[in-house]
Design a protein around this motif. Structure first.
Motif, PDB file in Angstrom:
ATOM      1  N   ILE A 158       0.841  -1.197   0.000  1.00  0.00           N
ATOM      2  CA  ILE A 158       0.000   0.000   0.000  1.00  0.00           C
ATOM      3  C   ILE A 158       0.876   1.246   0.000  1.00  0.00           C
ATOM      4  O   ILE A 158       0.631   2.199  -0.745  1.00  0.00           O
ATOM      5  CB  ILE A 158      -0.945   0.010   1.220  1.00  0.00           C
ATOM      6  N   VAL A 159       1.918   1.223   0.830  1.00  0.00           N
ATOM      7  CA  VAL A 159       2.844   2.367   0.903  1.00  0.00           C
ATOM      8  C   VAL A 159       3.514   2.596  -0.449  1.00  0.00           C
ATOM      9  O   VAL A 159       3.594   3.728  -0.937  1.00  0.00           O
ATOM     10  CB  VAL A 159       3.906   2.142   1.996  1.00  0.00           C
ATOM     11  N   LEU A 160       3.995   1.524  -1.067  1.00  0.00           N
ATOM     12  CA  LEU A 160       4.660   1.646  -2.362  1.00  0.00           C
ATOM     13  C   LEU A 160       3.703   2.171  -3.432  1.00  0.00           C
ATOM     14  O   LEU A 160       4.100   2.960  -4.304  1.00  0.00           O
ATOM     15  CB  LEU A 160       5.242   0.299  -2.794  1.00  0.00           C
ATOM     16  N   MET A 161       2.451   1.764  -3.340  1.00  0.00           N
ATOM     17  CA  MET A 161       1.469   2.235  -4.320  1.00  0.00           C
ATOM     18  C   MET A 161       1.150   3.709  -4.097  1.00  0.00           C
ATOM     19  O   MET A 161       0.935   4.453  -5.062  1.00  0.00           O
ATOM     20  CB  MET A 161       0.190   1.401  -4.239  1.00  0.00           C
ATOM     21  N   ILE A 162       1.122   4.156  -2.851  1.00  0.00           N
ATOM     22  CA  ILE A 162       0.932   5.579  -2.568  1.00  0.00           C
ATOM     23  C   ILE A 162       2.054   6.387  -3.213  1.00  0.00           C
ATOM     24  O   ILE A 162       1.827   7.425  -3.845  1.00  0.00           O
ATOM     25  CB  ILE A 162       0.883   5.833  -1.050  1.00  0.00           C
ATOM     26  N   ILE A 163       3.283   5.899  -3.059  1.00  0.00           N
ATOM     27  CA  ILE A 163       4.434   6.574  -3.665  1.00  0.00           C
ATOM     28  C   ILE A 163       4.301   6.587  -5.182  1.00  0.00           C
ATOM     29  O   ILE A 163       4.575   7.611  -5.837  1.00  0.00           O
ATOM     30  CB  ILE A 163       5.750   5.885  -3.251  1.00  0.00           C
ATOM     31  N   ASP A 164       3.867   5.469  -5.771  1.00  0.00           N
ATOM     32  CA  ASP A 164       3.664   5.402  -7.225  1.00  0.00           C
ATOM     33  C   ASP A 164       2.660   6.452  -7.693  1.00  0.00           C
ATOM     34  O   ASP A 164       2.883   7.149  -8.681  1.00  0.00           O
ATOM     35  CB  ASP A 164       3.164   4.017  -7.631  1.00  0.00           C
ATOM     36  N   VAL A 165       1.542   6.542  -6.989  1.00  0.00           N
ATOM     37  CA  VAL A 165       0.471   7.473  -7.371  1.00  0.00           C
ATOM     38  C   VAL A 165       0.950   8.918  -7.267  1.00  0.00           C
ATOM     39  O   VAL A 165       0.719   9.731  -8.171  1.00  0.00           O
ATOM     40  CB  VAL A 165      -0.775   7.246  -6.491  1.00  0.00           C
ATOM     41  N   VAL A 166       1.629   9.234  -6.176  1.00  0.00           N
ATOM     42  CA  VAL A 166       2.126  10.600  -5.977  1.00  0.00           C
ATOM     43  C   VAL A 166       3.145  10.965  -7.053  1.00  0.00           C
ATOM     44  O   VAL A 166       3.099  12.061  -7.629  1.00  0.00           O
ATOM     45  CB  VAL A 166       2.749  10.759  -4.573  1.00  0.00           C
ATOM     46  N   GLU A 167       4.058  10.038  -7.338  1.00  0.00           N
ATOM     47  CA  GLU A 167       5.100  10.316  -8.329  1.00  0.00           C
ATOM     48  C   GLU A 167       4.527  10.407  -9.744  1.00  0.00           C
ATOM     49  O   GLU A 167       4.872  11.316 -10.509  1.00  0.00           O
ATOM     50  CB  GLU A 167       6.165   9.207  -8.263  1.00  0.00           C
ATOM     51  N   TYR A 168       3.640   9.499 -10.098  1.00  0.00           N
ATOM     52  CA  TYR A 168       3.128   9.448 -11.471  1.00  0.00           C
ATOM     53  C   TYR A 168       2.249  10.647 -11.799  1.00  0.00           C
ATOM     54  O   TYR A 168       2.362  11.247 -12.879  1.00  0.00           O
ATOM     55  CB  TYR A 168       2.343   8.154 -11.694  1.00  0.00           C
ATOM     56  N   PHE A 169       1.367  11.006 -10.856  1.00  0.00           N
ATOM     57  CA  PHE A 169       0.425  12.100 -11.118  1.00  0.00           C
ATOM     58  C   PHE A 169       0.934  13.459 -10.626  1.00  0.00           C
ATOM     59  O   PHE A 169       0.345  14.488 -10.934  1.00  0.00           O
ATOM     60  CB  PHE A 169      -0.931  11.798 -10.482  1.00  0.00           C
ATOM     61  N   GLY A 170       2.040  13.450  -9.850  1.00  0.00           N
ATOM     62  CA  GLY A 170       2.580  14.716  -9.351  1.00  0.00           C
ATOM     63  C   GLY A 170       1.605  15.481  -8.487  1.00  0.00           C
ATOM     64  O   GLY A 170       1.500  16.711  -8.578  1.00  0.00           O
ATOM     65  N   ILE A 171       0.879  14.780  -7.623  1.00  0.00           N
ATOM     66  CA  ILE A 171      -0.194  15.424  -6.861  1.00  0.00           C
ATOM     67  C   ILE A 171       0.266  16.014  -5.534  1.00  0.00           C
ATOM     68  O   ILE A 171      -0.522  16.657  -4.840  1.00  0.00           O
ATOM     69  CB  ILE A 171      -1.357  14.435  -6.597  1.00  0.00           C
ATOM     70  N   ALA A 172       1.527  15.805  -5.164  1.00  0.00           N
ATOM     71  CA  ALA A 172       2.029  16.381  -3.917  1.00  0.00           C
ATOM     72  C   ALA A 172       3.546  16.522  -3.989  1.00  0.00           C
ATOM     73  O   ALA A 172       4.222  15.704  -4.599  1.00  0.00           O
ATOM     74  CB  ALA A 172       1.636  15.503  -2.720  1.00  0.00           C
ATOM     75  N   LYS A 173       4.052  17.573  -3.362  1.00  0.00           N
ATOM     76  CA  LYS A 173       5.494  17.762  -3.269  1.00  0.00           C
ATOM     77  C   LYS A 173       6.064  17.081  -2.029  1.00  0.00           C
ATOM     78  O   LYS A 173       7.266  16.838  -1.946  1.00  0.00           O
ATOM     79  CB  LYS A 173       5.821  19.255  -3.226  1.00  0.00           C
ATOM     80  N   LEU A 174       5.189  16.776  -1.063  1.00  0.00           N
ATOM     81  CA  LEU A 174       5.624  16.129   0.175  1.00  0.00           C
ATOM     82  C   LEU A 174       4.529  15.217   0.683  1.00  0.00           C
ATOM     83  O   LEU A 174       3.358  15.606   0.749  1.00  0.00           O
ATOM     84  CB  LEU A 174       5.944  17.186   1.239  1.00  0.00           C
ATOM     85  N   VAL A 175       4.913  13.987   1.054  1.00  0.00           N
ATOM     86  CA  VAL A 175       3.976  13.038   1.667  1.00  0.00           C
ATOM     87  C   VAL A 175       4.403  12.814   3.108  1.00  0.00           C
ATOM     88  O   VAL A 175       5.563  12.484   3.381  1.00  0.00           O
ATOM     89  CB  VAL A 175       3.969  11.687   0.920  1.00  0.00           C
ATOM     90  N   VAL A 176       3.459  12.995   4.035  1.00  0.00           N
ATOM     91  CA  VAL A 176       3.728  12.815   5.461  1.00  0.00           C
ATOM     92  C   VAL A 176       3.029  11.551   5.944  1.00  0.00           C
ATOM     93  O   VAL A 176       1.798  11.450   5.877  1.00  0.00           O
ATOM     94  CB  VAL A 176       3.245  14.027   6.277  1.00  0.00           C
ATOM     95  N   PHE A 177       3.816  10.568   6.413  1.00  0.00           N
ATOM     96  CA  PHE A 177       3.266   9.340   6.988  1.00  0.00           C
ATOM     97  C   PHE A 177       3.370   9.420   8.510  1.00  0.00           C
ATOM     98  O   PHE A 177       4.397   9.841   9.039  1.00  0.00           O
ATOM     99  CB  PHE A 177       4.050   8.112   6.520  1.00  0.00           C
ATOM    100  N   THR A 178       2.338   8.982   9.214  1.00  0.00           N
ATOM    101  CA  THR A 178       2.384   8.966  10.675  1.00  0.00           C
ATOM    102  C   THR A 178       2.554   7.543  11.185  1.00  0.00           C
ATOM    103  O   THR A 178       1.826   6.625  10.789  1.00  0.00           O
ATOM    104  CB  THR A 178       1.101   9.569  11.289  1.00  0.00           C
TER     105      THR A 178
END
Length: 235
Positions: A158-178
């Motif tokens: 799930i984490v790797l897929m979140i990174i894929d989505v963020v990188e591919y679509f460029g929807i965030a400059k920073l992802v914060v995981f808690t």
């Protein structure tokens, strides 16, 4: 990119060469920081803890656009409005760049339109209808969504897929995981770190609890229960 909390002595400086971690031993302060980031993303001016995000051009970042906060990895919504909008725009752009594909799309729609008109033309009413339909509108009718398939069984996927989505679509400059480190083994964590750096996505891990050993490719700003700050780095 920099994260600055004026009440802290040290800034958090993000880099493609390591993963930044803010580890706060005090649970109350940890919760205040999460609350402040969440409020900042949602445009709330009064924050528990003032937080400033500065991009590589030394400009103040707009959190609602540039920052994604992930607090519940198990139930992360891959079809939230921000992601789905980016998906539809991506597909529409592909159609716009390929004239033959777009022409074919319009031809098929007109065929369906004629088929439907044959059904309603004998009804004793006059009707209004759209002469054309946009690509994004059609995708919504299809109910197009990103599927997790069998990846939902492991949190690392799930984490790797979140990174894929963020990188591919460029929807965030920073992802914060808690508290991501609570769910992953050291081996899994190192694999995630390598993938994040390969994808060149800026990530902040916001952790709480007792001090833990610094993992490879990790830079930690640790605040103990007395609010004393310690920088740790393992390359």
């Amino acid at each position: 990119m920099i994260m600055r909390i004026p009440s802290f002595e040290n800034d958090i400086v993000f880099s493609e060469n390591y993963i930044s971690v803010l580890h706060i031993q005090n649970g109350t302060l940890f919760a205040r920081i999460i609350g402040s980031i969440n409020s900042f993303i949602n445009g709330v001016e009064e924050l528990n803890e003032k937080i400033i995000f500065i991009d590589e051009d030394e400009k103040i970042m707009k959190a609602s656009k540039d920052i994604m906060l992930v607090t519940d990895i198990w139930n992360f919504d891959f079809n939230q409005k921000k992601i789905q909008s980016a998906l539809f725009q991506k597909i529409e752009k592909i159609y716009q760049q390929e004239y033959e594909r777009l022409s074919d799309f319009q031809t098929h729609f007109q065929s369906l339109q004629i088929n439907a008109m044959d059904v309603w033309e004998d009804l004793p009413f006059e009707f209004e209808y759209k002469d054309s339909i946009g690509v994004q509108e059609y995708l919504k009718l299809l109910g197009l969504k990103i599927a997790m398939s069998d990846r939902d069984s492991k949190i690392i996927d799930i984490v790797l897929m979140i990174i894929d989505v963020v990188e591919y679509f460029g929807i965030a400059k920073l992802v914060v995981f808690t508290n991501l480190k609570l769910y992953l083994s050291q081996k899994e964590l190192e694999e995630v770190y390598k993938y994040i750096m390969y994808k060149k996505v800026m990530v902040l891990l916001l952790e709480t609890g007792d001090e833990k050993e610094c993992v490879k490719n990790e830079k930690i700003l640790f605040l103990d229960s007395d609010y004393d700050e310690l920088m740790m780095y393992n390359d």
